[in-house]
Design a protein around this motif. Structure first.
Motif: not given
Length: 271
Positions: A49, A53, A55-56, A60-61, A63-64, A90, A92, A108, A110
């Motif tokens: 993650s 990903v 994001k913690k 979030a995991l 969804k990715y 996914l 930003k 990453h 985001n």
């Protein structure tokens, strides 16, 4: 979603001096950053993650994983349509009329902003990885060719508008890589905004610090096929870099530069 203006593509950590082509001081990147996501303690899921990903959190995991698993390799026009709908969840920020090809690797997301009318071809990588960086910004009306890689190592990559990146290119940043609008980047070009210290023979180079001064390529340039742009270089606006040239020093604006190392052979302002 409304149109994204060019002002959206100026990251807050790029100083006015940098935008005017002034080189930044050398950034030293501890070698631990290169492997900390892999060697640090924690579960395999947590490491994945953090590395992929960015994001913690389990949501979030999930969804990715769900979006990329379902739509990454979906074929044909329907795949492009579905990725255009779901991939924006996914990132930003994603503008209008963005087309994602098959099998794009995203890390990453985001920290990735994509403007209007952008095409990202098949098998590309958008890797905004880092702990303190802002990530990747792709301006309006850009094309990223098949198999090309935009990769951050705690650095930032900023592409202006109307930029074409040919296939099999690599744009790498360990501090900053800024490419001005209306620039043409041919196939197999490498822009490497990073280096290694090598000032001692007592230690292996791999154990020394990674360093970066960044690269600035101003607007309206043309980088020929297989050109290599090394760290710490500024290429002035409306310049042409010849095929297979190795650029290891600044090139003034309106120049034509060729060779290894690249040298200016002509000014485009000459009649």
């Amino acid at each position: 979603m409304g149109k994204i203006s060019d002002e959206s593509f100026k990251p807050s950590n790029v100083s006015p001096d940098s935008e005017n082509g002034e080189k930044s001081e050398k950034t030293i990147i501890d070698t631990k950053f290169r492997t900390k996501e892999i060697v640090k303690k924690g579960s395999k899921l947590g490491k994945y993650s953090d590395l992929i990903v960015g994001k913690k959190g389990i949501l979030a995991l999930l969804k990715y994983e769900l979006i990329t698993s379902l739509f990454s390799s979906f074929p044909g026009a329907l795949g492009i349509l579905l990725r255009g709908i779901f991939y924006r969840l996914l990132f930003k920020r994603v503008g209008r009329n963005v087309n994602f090809g098959k099998n794009i690797t995203i890390r990453h997301p985001n920290k990735i902003i994509i403007g209007d009318n952008v095409i990202i071809d098949e098998n590309c990588m958008l890797d905004a990885k880092g702990s303190t960086n802002e990530g990747i910004v792709i301006g309006n009306n850009c094309f990223i060719g098949r198999n090309s890689i935009l990769s951050c190592k705690n650095g930032d990559i900023v592409l202006g508008s109307n930029i074409t990146v040919g296939f099999n290119c690599e744009l790498f940043s360990a501090s900053k890589l800024i490419i001005g609008s209306d620039t043409l980047i041919a196939a197999y070009v490498y822009c490497i905004a990073g280096d290694h210290e090598y000032n001692t023979v007592e230690k292996p180079i791999g154990s020394l610090n990674a360093v970066s001064r960044g690269i600035i390529i101003e607007e309206g340039c043309w980088l020929g096929s297989k050109a290599l742009i090394l760290d710490g270089v500024k290429i002035g606006k409306n310049s042409i870099i010849g095929a297979a040239a190795v650029v290891n020093k600044d090139i003034p604006g309106y120049s034509i530069a060729i060779g290894i190392p690249a040298s200016v052979v002509k000014s485009r302002k000459e009649s």
